[in-house]
Design a protein around this motif. Sequence first.
Motif, PDB file in Angstrom:
ATOM      1  N   GLY A 127     -15.186   0.992  -0.796  1.00 23.76           N
ATOM      2  CA  GLY A 127     -14.636  -0.192  -0.743  1.00 23.76           C
ATOM      3  C   GLY A 127     -13.382  -0.243  -0.513  1.00 23.76           C
ATOM      4  O   GLY A 127     -12.606  -0.963   0.399  1.00 23.76           O
ATOM      5  N   ARG A 128     -12.685   0.488  -1.442  1.00 16.89           N
ATOM      6  CA  ARG A 128     -11.090   0.637  -1.331  1.00 16.89           C
ATOM      7  C   ARG A 128     -10.562   1.050  -0.041  1.00 16.89           C
ATOM      8  O   ARG A 128      -9.671   0.924   0.453  1.00 16.89           O
ATOM      9  N   ASN A 133      -7.965   0.942   5.106  1.00 14.01           N
ATOM     10  CA  ASN A 133      -7.991   1.165   6.504  1.00 14.01           C
ATOM     11  C   ASN A 133      -7.975  -0.059   7.498  1.00 14.01           C
ATOM     12  O   ASN A 133      -7.640  -0.002   8.570  1.00 14.01           O
ATOM     13  N   SER A 134      -8.462  -1.124   6.836  1.00 11.51           N
ATOM     14  CA  SER A 134      -8.533  -2.515   7.656  1.00 11.51           C
ATOM     15  C   SER A 134      -7.185  -3.140   7.834  1.00 11.51           C
ATOM     16  O   SER A 134      -7.123  -3.735   8.831  1.00 11.51           O
TER      17      SER A 134
END
Length: 136
Positions: A127-128, A133-134
């Motif tokens: 999730g991190r 990356n988003s």
Amino acid sequence: MDKLSLLDKFKDPEIIGSLSLGDKMVASLQIMILGMGVTFVALCILWGLIVIMTKMINGTPTEATKVVKTPVEVAVPSVAVEEDNQEELVAVITAAIAASLQTSTHNIVVRNITRVIDATPTWGRTGRVEQMNSRF
């Protein structure tokens, strides 16, 4: 001429048409100065109230803030680091601590770095990574 009769005279809306351009300019300047003055006084009162409320909430500091050189022990997540990069790792950790404490690196002495096992579950790490990356 009595002031009261002059004020009664200006209550008539047709009087504006009979005023000269100079009289209209003087009246508009007076209104502008009055409006700006009232606004300035109101802002000064608000500023004073904010200062008083800040002092009431935070209190007065009794001691001056002192810069103290203290040894810092840092827990670093488990990362495979070669012995050659050990000095660079210490420099990076010292810089990160100095930035978070908003002080100079000269005020911090790193004496011991203890590695800690990363107990974060796989879904947490994933999730991190997705969050980071988003942003790009």
